[in-house]
Motif scaffolding. Structure first.
Motif, PDB file in Angstrom:
ATOM      1  N   ILE A  16       0.842  -1.208   0.000  1.00  0.00           N
ATOM      2  CA  ILE A  16       0.000   0.000   0.000  1.00  0.00           C
ATOM      3  C   ILE A  16       0.871   1.251   0.000  1.00  0.00           C
ATOM      4  CG2 ILE A  16      -1.606   1.365   1.407  1.00  0.00           C
ATOM      5  CD1 ILE A  16      -2.773  -1.412   2.340  1.00  0.00           C
ATOM      6  N   PHE A  17       1.884   1.261   0.873  1.00  0.00           N
ATOM      7  CA  PHE A  17       2.783   2.423   0.953  1.00  0.00           C
ATOM      8  C   PHE A  17       3.460   2.669  -0.392  1.00  0.00           C
ATOM      9  CE2 PHE A  17       3.664   1.757   5.775  1.00  0.00           C
ATOM     10  CZ  PHE A  17       2.375   2.175   6.059  1.00  0.00           C
ATOM     11  N   GLU A  18       3.911   1.594  -1.014  1.00  0.00           N
ATOM     12  CA  GLU A  18       4.604   1.726  -2.299  1.00  0.00           C
ATOM     13  C   GLU A  18       3.668   2.271  -3.380  1.00  0.00           C
ATOM     14  OE1 GLU A  18       7.155  -1.020  -5.478  1.00  0.00           O
ATOM     15  OE2 GLU A  18       6.541  -1.844  -3.545  1.00  0.00           O
ATOM     16  N   LYS A  19       2.444   1.738  -3.428  1.00  0.00           N
ATOM     17  CA  LYS A  19       1.491   2.168  -4.454  1.00  0.00           C
ATOM     18  C   LYS A  19       1.054   3.622  -4.280  1.00  0.00           C
ATOM     19  CE  LYS A  19      -0.555  -2.401  -5.404  1.00  0.00           C
ATOM     20  NZ  LYS A  19      -1.799  -3.210  -5.333  1.00  0.00           N
ATOM     21  N   LEU A  20       0.919   4.046  -3.009  1.00  0.00           N
ATOM     22  CA  LEU A  20       0.437   5.405  -2.740  1.00  0.00           C
ATOM     23  C   LEU A  20       1.571   6.416  -2.625  1.00  0.00           C
ATOM     24  CD1 LEU A  20      -2.429   4.746  -0.144  1.00  0.00           C
ATOM     25  CD2 LEU A  20      -2.602   5.019  -2.625  1.00  0.00           C
ATOM     26  N   GLY A  21       2.824   5.928  -2.695  1.00  0.00           N
ATOM     27  CA  GLY A  21       3.958   6.840  -2.638  1.00  0.00           C
ATOM     28  C   GLY A  21       4.164   7.454  -1.271  1.00  0.00           C
ATOM     29  N   ILE A  22       3.890   6.671  -0.224  1.00  0.00           N
ATOM     30  CA  ILE A  22       4.071   7.168   1.145  1.00  0.00           C
ATOM     31  C   ILE A  22       5.019   6.217   1.877  1.00  0.00           C
ATOM     32  CG2 ILE A  22       1.825   8.308   1.233  1.00  0.00           C
ATOM     33  CD1 ILE A  22       0.724   5.948   2.768  1.00  0.00           C
ATOM     34  N   SER A  23       5.445   6.646   3.076  1.00  0.00           N
ATOM     35  CA  SER A  23       6.427   5.832   3.789  1.00  0.00           C
ATOM     36  C   SER A  23       6.019   5.521   5.221  1.00  0.00           C
ATOM     37  CB  SER A  23       7.794   6.545   3.806  1.00  0.00           C
ATOM     38  OG  SER A  23       7.672   7.831   4.406  1.00  0.00           O
ATOM     39  N   ARG A  24       4.959   6.168   5.714  1.00  0.00           N
ATOM     40  CA  ARG A  24       4.580   5.961   7.111  1.00  0.00           C
ATOM     41  C   ARG A  24       3.075   5.713   7.228  1.00  0.00           C
ATOM     42  NH1 ARG A  24       7.428  10.575   7.246  1.00  0.00           N
ATOM     43  NH2 ARG A  24       5.593  11.815   7.793  1.00  0.00           N
ATOM     44  N   ARG A  25       2.741   4.984   8.267  1.00  0.00           N
ATOM     45  CA  ARG A  25       1.355   4.629   8.547  1.00  0.00           C
ATOM     46  C   ARG A  25       0.480   5.900   8.752  1.00  0.00           C
ATOM     47  NH1 ARG A  25      -0.024  -0.310  10.907  1.00  0.00           N
ATOM     48  NH2 ARG A  25      -2.138  -0.466  11.780  1.00  0.00           N
ATOM     49  N   THR A  26       1.054   6.895   9.454  1.00  0.00           N
ATOM     50  CA  THR A  26       0.269   8.105   9.742  1.00  0.00           C
ATOM     51  C   THR A  26      -0.136   8.859   8.474  1.00  0.00           C
ATOM     52  OG1 THR A  26       2.353   9.300  10.058  1.00  0.00           O
ATOM     53  CG2 THR A  26       1.240   8.471  12.037  1.00  0.00           C
ATOM     54  N   GLN A  27       0.620   8.682   7.384  1.00  0.00           N
ATOM     55  CA  GLN A  27       0.276   9.381   6.141  1.00  0.00           C
ATOM     56  C   GLN A  27      -1.008   8.864   5.512  1.00  0.00           C
ATOM     57  OE1 GLN A  27       4.482   8.856   4.620  1.00  0.00           O
ATOM     58  NE2 GLN A  27       4.054  10.845   3.730  1.00  0.00           N
ATOM     59  N   LEU A  28      -1.446   7.680   5.917  1.00  0.00           N
ATOM     60  CA  LEU A  28      -2.717   7.160   5.412  1.00  0.00           C
ATOM     61  C   LEU A  28      -3.888   8.007   5.887  1.00  0.00           C
ATOM     62  CD1 LEU A  28      -2.343   3.288   5.756  1.00  0.00           C
ATOM     63  CD2 LEU A  28      -2.526   4.603   3.644  1.00  0.00           C
ATOM     64  N   PHE A  29      -3.705   8.754   6.993  1.00  0.00           N
ATOM     65  CA  PHE A  29      -4.778   9.576   7.539  1.00  0.00           C
ATOM     66  C   PHE A  29      -4.934  10.879   6.764  1.00  0.00           C
ATOM     67  CE2 PHE A  29      -3.725   6.714  10.973  1.00  0.00           C
ATOM     68  CZ  PHE A  29      -4.956   6.375  11.467  1.00  0.00           C
TER      69      PHE A  29
END
Length: 241
Positions: free
Chosen positions: A228-241
């Motif tokens: 999920i992180f790779e697909k969305l271009g993020i690196s941390r769990r908190t960025q999902l918020f």
């Protein structure tokens, strides 16, 4: 209000009605309301549908970064506005009207957060929507400074319907615009299982709780999150918020 205050009030309304976003609205409110109601620290706190603090859209004025982090991590949940007072509608408030000095100064947030910063009392606005608190505007003064006056409360009360109208407008725009864009992007990029995991993460579930909920192993949850992180271009769990 005096004629001069009405002119300033109208100038403030012109600025906030063209803010363009909820965060910018909060920034302008905190900066401009200081012209009419002096304060030391200001908090514009956005609360999501689940009662959690929406950090991305909340704004702090004149708050030390270390103390801001402490508030976000620990003291928001212990704020006596959230803990001790039941609200049913949007309102202007003054701390000294809501709680006795004894109760206020005995609260954890006062003893551990406000007092070390020499902060004492405050006032502000609480915006409710469909029975839920959505925004706090909290203006705090230092120890030794005078309590909020009846005249300042009158200014807050006059400001309340305009503040409420803008909060609702920007919040609705945020939900219908930004969140729908995010959801559409996630639907395009993520599998059904990955979207399910994102939904549970946003509800505050731990990896162990997600594994239990979906009847999969914790290692599988971690693997999905990595994808999920790779697909969305993020690196941390908190960025999902």
């Amino acid at each position: 209000m005096t004629e001069k205050e009405w002119r300033m009030f109208n100038d403030i309304l012109l600025e906030i009605y063209y803010a363009g976003s909820l965060e910018t609205f909060g920034e302008r409110c905190l900066k401009l309301i200081r012209i009419l109601i002096p304060y030391t620290q200001g908090y514009f706190l956005v609360i999501d549908e689940d009662g959690r603090l929406d950090v991305a859209h909340s704004v702090f004025e004149n708050v030390d970064p270390v103390m801001k982090r402490k508030y976000l991590d620990t003291y928001f949940a212990k704020d006596y506005l959230m803990q001790m007072c039941n609200f049913t509608k949007s309102m202007a408030y003054r701390d000294t009207d809501l709680l006795t000095d004894e109760k206020r100064r005995a609260s954890v947030i006062y003893r551990e957060y406000f007092k070390p910063q020499k902060l004492d009392m405050g006032c502000g606005l609480i915006i409710m929507k469909e029975g839920k608190t959505r925004v706090f505007l909290n203006l705090l003064r230092k120890c030794g400074e005078p309590d909020v006056t009846g005249h300042e409360m009158e200014i807050l009360q006059t400001f309340l319907p305009h503040f409420e109208k803008n909060v609702f407008a920007y919040a609705n725009h945020y939900v219908s615009g930004a969140e729908n864009t995010i959801k559409n992007r996630e639907a395009d990029l993520l599998s059904g299982r990955e979207q399910e995991i994102v939904r549970l993460v946003r509800k505050g579930y731990s990896n162990q709780e997600i594994a239990r909920q979906l009847l999969i192993s914790e290692a599988t949850v971690k693997k999905h999150l990595s994808n999920i992180f790779e697909k969305l271009g993020i690196s941390r769990r908190t960025q999902l918020f």
